[in-house]
Design a protein around this motif. Structure first.
Motif, PDB file in Angstrom:
ATOM      1  N   ARG A  37      74.177  56.932 -50.175  1.00  0.00           N
ATOM      2  CA  ARG A  37      72.831  57.083 -49.607  1.00  0.00           C
ATOM      3  C   ARG A  37      71.752  56.787 -50.633  1.00  0.00           C
ATOM      4  O   ARG A  37      70.716  56.214 -50.311  1.00  0.00           O
ATOM      5  N   ALA A  38      71.993  57.181 -51.843  1.00  0.00           N
ATOM      6  CA  ALA A  38      70.999  56.915 -52.889  1.00  0.00           C
ATOM      7  C   ALA A  38      70.753  55.424 -53.017  1.00  0.00           C
ATOM      8  O   ALA A  38      69.640  54.977 -53.295  1.00  0.00           O
ATOM      9  N   LEU A  39      71.823  54.669 -52.775  1.00  0.00           N
ATOM     10  CA  LEU A  39      71.705  53.217 -52.914  1.00  0.00           C
ATOM     11  C   LEU A  39      71.136  52.556 -51.663  1.00  0.00           C
ATOM     12  O   LEU A  39      70.347  51.610 -51.752  1.00  0.00           O
ATOM     13  N   ASN A  40      71.555  53.054 -50.499  1.00  0.00           N
ATOM     14  CA  ASN A  40      71.192  52.361 -49.280  1.00  0.00           C
ATOM     15  C   ASN A  40      70.023  52.977 -48.519  1.00  0.00           C
ATOM     16  O   ASN A  40      69.298  52.257 -47.858  1.00  0.00           O
ATOM     17  N   ARG A  41      69.904  54.296 -48.594  1.00  0.00           N
ATOM     18  CA  ARG A  41      68.823  54.931 -47.829  1.00  0.00           C
ATOM     19  C   ARG A  41      68.150  55.963 -48.717  1.00  0.00           C
ATOM     20  O   ARG A  41      68.306  57.168 -48.519  1.00  0.00           O
ATOM     21  N   PRO A  42      67.376  55.471 -49.661  1.00  0.00           N
ATOM     22  CA  PRO A  42      66.778  56.307 -50.704  1.00  0.00           C
ATOM     23  C   PRO A  42      65.937  57.443 -50.138  1.00  0.00           C
ATOM     24  O   PRO A  42      65.810  58.492 -50.781  1.00  0.00           O
ATOM     25  N   GLU A  43      65.381  57.267 -48.960  1.00  0.00           N
ATOM     26  CA  GLU A  43      64.493  58.300 -48.421  1.00  0.00           C
ATOM     27  C   GLU A  43      65.242  59.576 -48.045  1.00  0.00           C
ATOM     28  O   GLU A  43      64.645  60.631 -47.868  1.00  0.00           O
ATOM     29  N   LEU A  44      66.536  59.491 -47.966  1.00  0.00           N
ATOM     30  CA  LEU A  44      67.327  60.662 -47.591  1.00  0.00           C
ATOM     31  C   LEU A  44      67.819  61.439 -48.804  1.00  0.00           C
ATOM     32  O   LEU A  44      68.569  62.392 -48.662  1.00  0.00           O
ATOM     33  N   VAL A  45      67.414  60.999 -49.976  1.00  0.00           N
ATOM     34  CA  VAL A  45      67.963  61.590 -51.192  1.00  0.00           C
ATOM     35  C   VAL A  45      66.818  62.038 -52.110  1.00  0.00           C
ATOM     36  O   VAL A  45      65.757  61.408 -52.138  1.00  0.00           O
ATOM     37  N   ALA A  46      67.041  63.106 -52.814  1.00  0.00           N
ATOM     38  CA  ALA A  46      66.007  63.621 -53.717  1.00  0.00           C
ATOM     39  C   ALA A  46      65.691  62.596 -54.805  1.00  0.00           C
ATOM     40  O   ALA A  46      66.585  61.920 -55.321  1.00  0.00           O
ATOM     41  N   GLU A  47      64.422  62.534 -55.124  1.00  0.00           N
ATOM     42  CA  GLU A  47      63.939  61.618 -56.142  1.00  0.00           C
ATOM     43  C   GLU A  47      64.804  61.622 -57.397  1.00  0.00           C
ATOM     44  O   GLU A  47      65.210  60.574 -57.916  1.00  0.00           O
ATOM     45  N   ASN A  48      65.107  62.820 -57.831  1.00  0.00           N
ATOM     46  CA  ASN A  48      65.822  62.970 -59.102  1.00  0.00           C
ATOM     47  C   ASN A  48      67.251  62.420 -59.065  1.00  0.00           C
ATOM     48  O   ASN A  48      67.655  61.665 -59.938  1.00  0.00           O
ATOM     49  N   THR A  49      67.959  62.815 -58.049  1.00  0.00           N
ATOM     50  CA  THR A  49      69.346  62.354 -57.962  1.00  0.00           C
ATOM     51  C   THR A  49      69.385  60.846 -57.766  1.00  0.00           C
ATOM     52  O   THR A  49      70.250  60.166 -58.298  1.00  0.00           O
ATOM     53  N   ARG A  50      68.410  60.354 -57.036  1.00  0.00           N
ATOM     54  CA  ARG A  50      68.370  58.911 -56.843  1.00  0.00           C
ATOM     55  C   ARG A  50      68.266  58.199 -58.174  1.00  0.00           C
ATOM     56  O   ARG A  50      68.963  57.236 -58.455  1.00  0.00           O
ATOM     57  N   LYS A  51      67.367  58.698 -59.003  1.00  0.00           N
ATOM     58  CA  LYS A  51      67.184  58.078 -60.317  1.00  0.00           C
ATOM     59  C   LYS A  51      68.470  58.080 -61.123  1.00  0.00           C
ATOM     60  O   LYS A  51      68.860  57.074 -61.713  1.00  0.00           O
ATOM     61  N   LYS A  52      69.111  59.252 -61.151  1.00  0.00           N
ATOM     62  CA  LYS A  52      70.365  59.355 -61.915  1.00  0.00           C
ATOM     63  C   LYS A  52      71.378  58.343 -61.421  1.00  0.00           C
ATOM     64  O   LYS A  52      72.011  57.610 -62.198  1.00  0.00           O
ATOM     65  N   VAL A  53      71.520  58.296 -60.105  1.00  0.00           N
ATOM     66  CA  VAL A  53      72.509  57.380 -59.524  1.00  0.00           C
ATOM     67  C   VAL A  53      72.185  55.933 -59.886  1.00  0.00           C
ATOM     68  O   VAL A  53      73.051  55.173 -60.330  1.00  0.00           O
ATOM     69  N   LEU A  54      70.923  55.590 -59.723  1.00  0.00           N
ATOM     70  CA  LEU A  54      70.534  54.209 -60.010  1.00  0.00           C
ATOM     71  C   LEU A  54      70.781  53.865 -61.477  1.00  0.00           C
ATOM     72  O   LEU A  54      71.199  52.757 -61.801  1.00  0.00           O
ATOM     73  N   LYS A  55      70.532  54.834 -62.316  1.00  0.00           N
ATOM     74  CA  LYS A  55      70.711  54.596 -63.744  1.00  0.00           C
ATOM     75  C   LYS A  55      72.179  54.284 -64.061  1.00  0.00           C
ATOM     76  O   LYS A  55      72.495  53.263 -64.680  1.00  0.00           O
ATOM     77  N   VAL A  56      73.038  55.153 -63.575  1.00  0.00           N
ATOM     78  CA  VAL A  56      74.460  54.931 -63.836  1.00  0.00           C
ATOM     79  C   VAL A  56      74.945  53.632 -63.180  1.00  0.00           C
ATOM     80  O   VAL A  56      75.706  52.865 -63.773  1.00  0.00           O
TER      81      VAL A  56
END
Lengths: 377, 377
Positions: A37-56
């Motif tokens: 979800r962080a990758l495909n539907r960012p609006e459903l995920v908390a800002e912070n976790t999204r960043k972490k996921v994208l970083k990794v």
DNA sequence: GGGCCGTGCGCAGTTGGATTT
DNA sequence: CAAATCCAACTGCGCACGGCC
């Protein structure tokens, strides 16, 4: 064979460290689905976790596996291009533009070139539903109206695979289409020939079953008819390549009076015709005019430079590809897309420039020709 | 929204009746895995059940879903073709042959044309591991020796995706390669020019970073050197298309004494050169000779017909594709495949046929030329 | 007891609904 | 209760295992 308590089955051998979502999940501590979800539907995920996921994900230079994501979601981000023969300049230009647009949208592109062989086209179409393809662009001069082809296309549409055609509509199948205005292009070219060179004129290339060629012939003969020449003369070629143009033109020139001008259904035929005329002692651009269709890259550089009816390939291929991608993404409905007709424009070069008798001076100075030519190659 | 006790989830809406193994299983009464085995490993299944399965599979015109089967098995039955620019005749001919061989083996083919743009090539290569592709054929004149490219190729190889190159080897990467003998081809063409036309001669087209062009230049200059001409003259073009040949040749002819002959690095450049010579008042095949490389379809039909160094595209593309498929299927090891070098052969046409001074009579009669020409288009 | 067949898991993701704060 | 996350089912197919005659 079992050697030790290693927990991997046989995976590491074939493709080491594939960079999967599972790895990102493990690295970040989130679940696989959250990563997804962080990758495909960012609006459903908390800002912070999204960043972490994208970083990794970035560190692992992760890209989702097309096969896997397509399997569940049904969208493979892949299109197919079916063309008459990729080795012909026209189709390869189309392919280039389609590929470019696909890349911009990070769609992959499958190529299927059927060599103007209906059976091969049919077998390609039959496989389409299983190829992991979201949509298909069809571009060929060949007639696609046969029941077998239409049946396959119906199956394809039924499976939710979108279809867009370039250059012809398929009777009974309501799909978006991009057309050239070949009729008007042929009219313009023919009018030019009649006015500057007179009659009789011949049309080279209308073999049976080619839809665009038929339109060009109609445009040609409508103008010719207006000048009291019945339907005009039609030389049927055996194919669309240089050789076909050469053979057909040679045969025609040997048996009767020479025409004042030739309108060829494509530039390859025109090149063959020029060669035939030259071989028989004629001078193209002086004794007789030749005009082609397509305005291929080489047209300005031939001897003599070839007049041709041009039309933007980028425009036609880009429009087709963008429409198909819109359909695939569900951003638009196919029946809400009116057909596009791209204009044609005659480019006059020496192969059909008004003959000396009607022309001005300085016509023989080679240095000047280049000046004139430089404008529109 | 829920209307009735229908037992299907949401499948029927998106792709009705997908023709899966599950359907065959249901229709025959066997389990899915038996169906799978009947299709893939017939020897493990009873004669009778196999027949039933095949029959139903045929009725449903079943083909396995590439995405799904590739996901599990690792073999996607799909290749990629990376070319410099699909709109150039050479690459499109390669694509045609590759496509044909792929179809014979029921492999799909992805097309990636990077427009001679290293960055785009790089981004295509970076995605390869996730595209569901078993192998990739690389064909371009551009130099692929950059560290970034090599790093991506290493990653690709690491993932078990096989690579085959056409036209150049990649230093540090040990993959099967199919080469043309461009050096010898250039030697043959140059020898012909020196003997029948004399010196000086110019070579058109060696821009930096093109591997085949470099070989052609080397072959050219070795022969020229043997005739006391230092290295020979090299005209550097800005690209490989008609326009580049025209511009570079024009510029050269304007500033110095005219050469006796021109060897162009491909046929497009040769066409541009012919046009430049003609524009400046020269006559190709009389005042000056021109020879191209590639022997494209149009060569025999130009005015004058173009001499060119030919080489079988089918052979080179077919060999590359067959080798790649062998690798993918595991039938062979890459390092067990010796490099293939396909011979080149000079085809002499009027653009470089011996000039009148050295020739026989009847040279001016156009009707005769055709006779001579008919032999080898 | 060896051919023949079914069960269950895995491939790499996506997605609806349940669970947590 | 809403936002954020997780669980479990699911996509179509292949394969190891185990059961059944």
């Amino acid at each position: 064979m079992t050697s030790g308590p290693g927990r991997e089955p046989s995976k590491a051998v074939t493709r080491p460290d594939a960079g999967t979502m599972a790895e990102i999940a493990e690295a970040t501590g989130f679940s696989i689905s959250t990563v997804s979800r962080a990758l495909n539907r960012p609006e459903l995920v908390a800002e912070n976790t999204r960043k972490k996921v994208l970083k990794v994900a970035d560190e692992l230079s992760f890209h989702p596996n097309r096969a896997a994501s397509g399997l569940r979601s049904g969208s493979h981000r892949c299109l197919a291009l079916l063309v008459g023969d990729i080795s012909q300049p026209w189709y390869s230009m189309i392919a280039k533009s389609v590929d470019t647009v696909c890349a911009e949208h990070s769609f992959a592109l499958q190529l299927k070139s059927f060599g103007h062989d209906q059976a091969k086209a049919l077998s390609y179409l039959a496989r389409i539903p299983y190829e992991g393809v979201d949509g298909i662009i069809i571009n060929t001069g060949d007639d696609l109206g046969s029941p077998e082809i239409r049946a396959q296309l119906a199956r394809i549409a039924e499976r939710g695979i979108h279809v867009v055609t370039i250059g012809q509509t398929i009777p009974g199948l309501d799909v978006p289409t991009i057309l050239y205005d070949d009729y008007c292009g042929a009219e313009e070219a023919t009018a030019h020939l009649v006015e500057d060179w007179g009659v009789p004129l011949v049309f080279l290339g209308a073999i049976r079953g080619s839809v665009p060629a038929e339109n060009r012939w109609q445009g040609f003969s409508s103008v010719v008819r207006r000048h009291g020449q019945a339907d005009g003369i039609r030389i049927v070629t055996d194919g669309y390549d240089y050789k076909a143009g050469y053979s057909a033109m040679s045969a025609h020139l040997r048996v009767g009076p020479w025409p004042k001008g030739v309108l060829a259904s494509n530039d390859q035929l025109a090149v063959g015709a020029i060669r035939a005329i030259t071989d028989l002692g004629g001078t193209v651009g002086t004794d007789i005019a030749v005009v082609g269709f397509g305005d291929l890259d080489f047209a300005p550089y031939l001897v003599p430079p070839l007049s041709s009816v041009s039309g933007s390939v980028q425009e036609i291929a880009g429009a087709a590809t963008n429409r198909l991608i819109s359909l695939v993404k569900g951003e638009a409905q196919g029946n809400a897309m009116p057909p596009i007709t791209v204009p044609r424009k005659l480019v006059i070069r020496e192969s059909s420039q008004p003959p000396p008798s009607a022309g001005t001076a300085d016509w023989e100075k080679p240095g000047e020709r280049h000046q004139r030519e430089g404008a529109n190659p």
